[in-house]
Motif scaffolding. Structure first.
Motif, PDB file in Angstrom:
ATOM      1  N   PHE A  37       0.812  -1.225   0.000  1.00 38.82           N
ATOM      2  CA  PHE A  37       0.000   0.000   0.000  1.00 38.82           C
ATOM      3  C   PHE A  37       0.842   1.271   0.000  1.00 38.82           C
ATOM      4  CE2 PHE A  37      -2.946  -3.040   2.141  1.00 38.82           C
ATOM      5  CZ  PHE A  37      -3.856  -3.117   1.101  1.00 38.82           C
ATOM      6  N   LEU A  38       1.967   1.262   0.683  1.00 37.37           N
ATOM      7  CA  LEU A  38       2.760   2.485   0.812  1.00 37.37           C
ATOM      8  C   LEU A  38       3.979   2.520  -0.101  1.00 37.37           C
ATOM      9  CD1 LEU A  38       2.709   2.879   4.700  1.00 37.37           C
ATOM     10  CD2 LEU A  38       1.224   3.967   3.026  1.00 37.37           C
ATOM     11  N   ASN A  39       4.308   1.395  -0.768  1.00 37.54           N
ATOM     12  CA  ASN A  39       5.499   1.298  -1.633  1.00 37.54           C
ATOM     13  C   ASN A  39       6.753   1.774  -0.897  1.00 37.54           C
ATOM     14  OD1 ASN A  39       3.993   0.289  -3.773  1.00 37.54           O
ATOM     15  ND2 ASN A  39       3.475   2.348  -4.469  1.00 37.54           N
ATOM     16  N   MET A  40       6.923   1.268   0.315  1.00 38.23           N
ATOM     17  CA  MET A  40       8.018   1.698   1.181  1.00 38.23           C
ATOM     18  C   MET A  40       9.328   1.001   0.795  1.00 38.23           C
ATOM     19  SD  MET A  40       8.029   1.678   5.327  1.00 38.23           S
ATOM     20  CE  MET A  40       6.557   2.638   5.378  1.00 38.23           C
ATOM     21  N   ASN A  41      10.430   1.697   0.990  1.00 36.84           N
ATOM     22  CA  ASN A  41      11.761   1.163   0.752  1.00 36.84           C
ATOM     23  C   ASN A  41      12.016  -0.028   1.694  1.00 36.84           C
ATOM     24  OD1 ASN A  41      14.407   0.782   0.095  1.00 36.84           O
ATOM     25  ND2 ASN A  41      15.120   2.749   0.902  1.00 36.84           N
ATOM     26  N   ASN A  42      12.742  -1.039   1.219  1.00 37.40           N
ATOM     27  CA  ASN A  42      12.981  -2.233   2.022  1.00 37.40           C
ATOM     28  C   ASN A  42      13.789  -1.935   3.286  1.00 37.40           C
ATOM     29  OD1 ASN A  42      11.553  -3.886   0.337  1.00 37.40           O
ATOM     30  ND2 ASN A  42      13.340  -4.558  -0.838  1.00 37.40           N
ATOM     31  N   ALA A  43      14.776  -1.065   3.181  1.00 38.08           N
ATOM     32  CA  ALA A  43      15.590  -0.737   4.353  1.00 38.08           C
ATOM     33  C   ALA A  43      14.749  -0.059   5.436  1.00 38.08           C
ATOM     34  CB  ALA A  43      16.755   0.162   3.956  1.00 38.08           C
ATOM     35  N   LEU A  44      13.910   0.851   5.039  1.00 38.24           N
ATOM     36  CA  LEU A  44      13.024   1.522   5.989  1.00 38.24           C
ATOM     37  C   LEU A  44      12.003   0.547   6.558  1.00 38.24           C
ATOM     38  CD1 LEU A  44      12.171   4.152   7.337  1.00 38.24           C
ATOM     39  CD2 LEU A  44      10.720   4.613   5.356  1.00 38.24           C
ATOM     40  N   ASN A  45      11.527  -0.366   5.722  1.00 35.26           N
ATOM     41  CA  ASN A  45      10.580  -1.373   6.156  1.00 35.26           C
ATOM     42  C   ASN A  45      11.186  -2.264   7.241  1.00 35.26           C
ATOM     43  OD1 ASN A  45       8.456  -3.120   6.347  1.00 35.26           O
ATOM     44  ND2 ASN A  45       8.478  -3.750   4.215  1.00 35.26           N
ATOM     45  N   ILE A  46      12.406  -2.728   7.016  1.00 38.45           N
ATOM     46  CA  ILE A  46      13.087  -3.575   8.007  1.00 38.45           C
ATOM     47  C   ILE A  46      13.331  -2.802   9.293  1.00 38.45           C
ATOM     48  CG2 ILE A  46      15.251  -4.781   8.500  1.00 38.45           C
ATOM     49  CD1 ILE A  46      15.284  -5.558   5.514  1.00 38.45           C
ATOM     50  N   PHE A  47      13.762  -1.560   9.172  1.00 33.22           N
ATOM     51  CA  PHE A  47      14.003  -0.736  10.358  1.00 33.22           C
ATOM     52  C   PHE A  47      12.732  -0.573  11.187  1.00 33.22           C
ATOM     53  CE2 PHE A  47      14.053   3.533  12.298  1.00 33.22           C
ATOM     54  CZ  PHE A  47      15.099   3.344  13.194  1.00 33.22           C
ATOM     55  N   LEU A  48      11.622  -0.286  10.530  1.00 28.59           N
ATOM     56  CA  LEU A  48      10.357  -0.123  11.249  1.00 28.59           C
ATOM     57  C   LEU A  48       9.884  -1.438  11.863  1.00 28.59           C
ATOM     58  CD1 LEU A  48       8.419   2.325   8.921  1.00 28.59           C
ATOM     59  CD2 LEU A  48       9.408   2.800  11.159  1.00 28.59           C
ATOM     60  N   LEU A  49      10.120  -2.553  11.196  1.00 24.78           N
ATOM     61  CA  LEU A  49       9.736  -3.848  11.755  1.00 24.78           C
ATOM     62  C   LEU A  49      10.536  -4.188  13.004  1.00 24.78           C
ATOM     63  CD1 LEU A  49       9.108  -6.042   8.624  1.00 24.78           C
ATOM     64  CD2 LEU A  49       7.457  -5.109  10.208  1.00 24.78           C
ATOM     65  N   VAL A  50      11.809  -3.841  13.015  1.00 27.47           N
ATOM     66  CA  VAL A  50      12.632  -4.068  14.211  1.00 27.47           C
ATOM     67  C   VAL A  50      12.115  -3.212  15.359  1.00 27.47           C
ATOM     68  CG1 VAL A  50      14.939  -3.731  15.180  1.00 27.47           C
ATOM     69  CG2 VAL A  50      14.668  -4.822  12.959  1.00 27.47           C
ATOM     70  N   ILE A  51      11.774  -1.974  15.078  1.00 28.06           N
ATOM     71  CA  ILE A  51      11.236  -1.077  16.106  1.00 28.06           C
ATOM     72  C   ILE A  51       9.893  -1.602  16.621  1.00 28.06           C
ATOM     73  CG2 ILE A  51      10.371   1.257  16.564  1.00 28.06           C
ATOM     74  CD1 ILE A  51      13.378   1.186  16.260  1.00 28.06           C
ATOM     75  N   ILE A  52       9.002  -1.990  15.722  1.00 27.67           N
ATOM     76  CA  ILE A  52       7.677  -2.487  16.124  1.00 27.67           C
ATOM     77  C   ILE A  52       7.806  -3.805  16.884  1.00 27.67           C
ATOM     78  CG2 ILE A  52       5.473  -3.361  15.238  1.00 27.67           C
ATOM     79  CD1 ILE A  52       5.789  -1.308  12.949  1.00 27.67           C
ATOM     80  N   GLY A  53       8.669  -4.704  16.411  1.00 28.97           N
ATOM     81  CA  GLY A  53       8.880  -5.981  17.099  1.00 28.97           C
ATOM     82  C   GLY A  53       9.469  -5.792  18.486  1.00 28.97           C
TER      83      GLY A  53
END
Length: 83
Positions: A37-53
């Motif tokens: 939905f957001l077409n987010m960059n993979n690096a930013l996606n991984i960073f946000l997943l680590v923060i959320i996790g």
């Protein structure tokens, strides 16, 4: 390391990994939403997943600590068969 400290450390690590496995499906859905939905960059996606996790594990750890405190304050029931 002492044996009891090592045993407690293994128990804590096991509990955290189980919680991460519980959070994994939610993180997979979040990853799909971020990329599709957001077409987010993979690096930013991984960073946000680590923060959320990490935040999810922190919340679960807080809940676990509160349950353990409540369990410690609960009065013990006397064993009717003890002599």
């Amino acid at each position: 390391m002492q044996k009891d400290i090592k045993k407690q450390y293994k128990k804590d690590v096991k509990r955290i990994f189980i919680w991460l496995l519980i959070l994994l499906p939610f993180l997979a859905v979040i990853t799909f939403c971020f990329t599709y939905f957001l077409n987010m960059n993979n690096a930013l996606n991984i960073f946000l997943l680590v923060i959320i996790g990490g935040f999810g594990v922190l919340i679960l750890e807080f809940i676990y600590k509160k349950v353990q405190e409540k369990k410690a304050n609960k009065p013990k029931k006397p064993d009717p068969y003890a002599d």
